[in-house]
Design an enzyme around this catalytic site. Structure first.
Site, PDB file in Angstrom:
ATOM      1  N   ASP A  13       0.877  -1.156   0.000  1.00  0.00           N
ATOM      2  CA  ASP A  13       0.000   0.000   0.000  1.00  0.00           C
ATOM      3  C   ASP A  13       0.923   1.217   0.000  1.00  0.00           C
ATOM      4  O   ASP A  13       2.112   1.114   0.324  1.00  0.00           O
ATOM      5  CB  ASP A  13      -0.892  -0.029   1.250  1.00  0.00           C
ATOM      6  N   ARG A  14       0.399   2.371  -0.346  1.00  0.00           N
ATOM      7  CA  ARG A  14       1.242   3.571  -0.391  1.00  0.00           C
ATOM      8  C   ARG A  14       1.147   4.374   0.907  1.00  0.00           C
ATOM      9  O   ARG A  14       2.070   4.397   1.700  1.00  0.00           O
ATOM     10  CB  ARG A  14       0.852   4.448  -1.592  1.00  0.00           C
ATOM     11  N   ASP A  15       0.029   5.056   1.104  1.00  0.00           N
ATOM     12  CA  ASP A  15      -0.125   5.964   2.240  1.00  0.00           C
ATOM     13  C   ASP A  15      -0.177   5.173   3.546  1.00  0.00           C
ATOM     14  O   ASP A  15      -1.041   4.324   3.732  1.00  0.00           O
ATOM     15  CB  ASP A  15      -1.392   6.809   2.076  1.00  0.00           C
ATOM     16  N   GLN A  42      -7.070   5.467  -4.518  1.00  0.00           N
ATOM     17  CA  GLN A  42      -6.947   6.926  -4.632  1.00  0.00           C
ATOM     18  C   GLN A  42      -8.325   7.526  -4.896  1.00  0.00           C
ATOM     19  O   GLN A  42      -8.617   8.057  -5.971  1.00  0.00           O
ATOM     20  CB  GLN A  42      -5.934   7.293  -5.717  1.00  0.00           C
ATOM     21  N   ARG A  43      -9.181   7.413  -3.895  1.00  0.00           N
ATOM     22  CA  ARG A  43     -10.558   7.881  -3.971  1.00  0.00           C
ATOM     23  C   ARG A  43     -10.663   9.384  -4.229  1.00  0.00           C
ATOM     24  O   ARG A  43     -11.647   9.863  -4.776  1.00  0.00           O
ATOM     25  CB  ARG A  43     -11.281   7.526  -2.672  1.00  0.00           C
ATOM     26  N   ARG A  53     -10.889  -1.439  -6.336  1.00  0.00           N
ATOM     27  CA  ARG A  53     -10.707  -0.797  -5.038  1.00  0.00           C
ATOM     28  C   ARG A  53     -10.541  -1.866  -3.962  1.00  0.00           C
ATOM     29  O   ARG A  53     -11.397  -2.725  -3.788  1.00  0.00           O
ATOM     30  CB  ARG A  53     -11.911   0.100  -4.716  1.00  0.00           C
ATOM     31  N   ASP A  72      -1.508  -1.055   5.780  1.00  0.00           N
ATOM     32  CA  ASP A  72      -1.820  -0.520   7.108  1.00  0.00           C
ATOM     33  C   ASP A  72      -3.315  -0.386   7.350  1.00  0.00           C
ATOM     34  O   ASP A  72      -3.726   0.332   8.252  1.00  0.00           O
ATOM     35  CB  ASP A  72      -1.139   0.843   7.292  1.00  0.00           C
ATOM     36  N   THR A 119      -2.656   1.056  -4.580  1.00  0.00           N
ATOM     37  CA  THR A 119      -3.193   2.083  -3.708  1.00  0.00           C
ATOM     38  C   THR A 119      -4.570   2.565  -4.150  1.00  0.00           C
ATOM     39  O   THR A 119      -4.802   2.789  -5.343  1.00  0.00           O
ATOM     40  CB  THR A 119      -2.206   3.276  -3.606  1.00  0.00           C
TER      41      THR A 119
END
Length: 191
Positions: free
Chosen positions: A16-18, A63-64, A110, A137, A61
């Site tokens: 995951d990114r963030d 990205q909504r 998603r 996370d 990731t």
């Protein structure tokens, strides 16, 4: 820390990114530009170690913010290009970026759905979910990895920035780690 599972034979790591590579924005806010992207300590070395070990690394990731009109797909791609530049300066890389620009409930990419993994495998047919690992996370990261048949590691983030369901993600994951660097220690320990 849950660490009973073996990571022997891992050939692909999905991240995951963030919250894994960079500091997660507060709930309801988005990391939409490079100046808002704050790399977490040690990510460059962690990615370098995976690269040297011959393990492919892909970012997946949600990205909504694109669907909400807060930023564009071009903004996401620009941010990922800047991250790749920064990583190259540290002799590290990500092998590919896959992101979902959709709102909740309107697509199959998603997370916790598995469409981002499927996009990666369509471009890289050597990806085998049985030898892959998802590091994230949030509960949606862990559920997505498990649905695809991957092993999973949950990254403990800052408690005040965790998404709802973090406790469930922690419980469901095969292992829990404090950072990407610590997760890479687990992965490479068994190689």
């Amino acid at each position: 820390m849950k660490t009973a599972i073996s990571y022997r034979g891992i050939q692909t790591v999905f991240l995951d990114r963030d919250g894994v590579l960079n500091r997660k924005a507060p709930e309801g806010e988005y990391v939409s530009r490079w100046d808002l992207f704050h790399p977490l300590p040690g990510i460059e070395e962690a990615l370098h170690r995976l690269n040297v070990a011959g393990i492919a690394v892909y970012v997946v990731t949600n990205q909504r913010g694109v669907a909400l009109g807060l930023y564009t797909t071009r903004d996401v791609e620009h941010l990922h290009a800047r991250l790749q530049e920064d990583l190259r300066a540290h002799d590290a890389r990500v092998d590919g970026f896959f992101y979902c620009p959709h709102d909740k409930g309107v697509c199959d990419c998603r997370k916790p759905k598995t469409g981002l993994f499927e996009q990666a495998r369509a471009l890289h047919p050597e990806i085998d979910y049985a030898t892959s690992l998802m590091v994230g996370d949030s509960v949606s990261d862990i559920e997505a990895g498990q649905r695809a048949g991957m092993r999973t590691i949950f990254i403990e983030g800052e408690p005040e920035r965790q998404k709802p369901g973090a406790d469930r993600g922690r419980t469901l994951a095969d292992a829990v780690s404090t950072s990407l660097g610590a997760a890479v220690e687990l992965i490479l320990r068994d190689q």
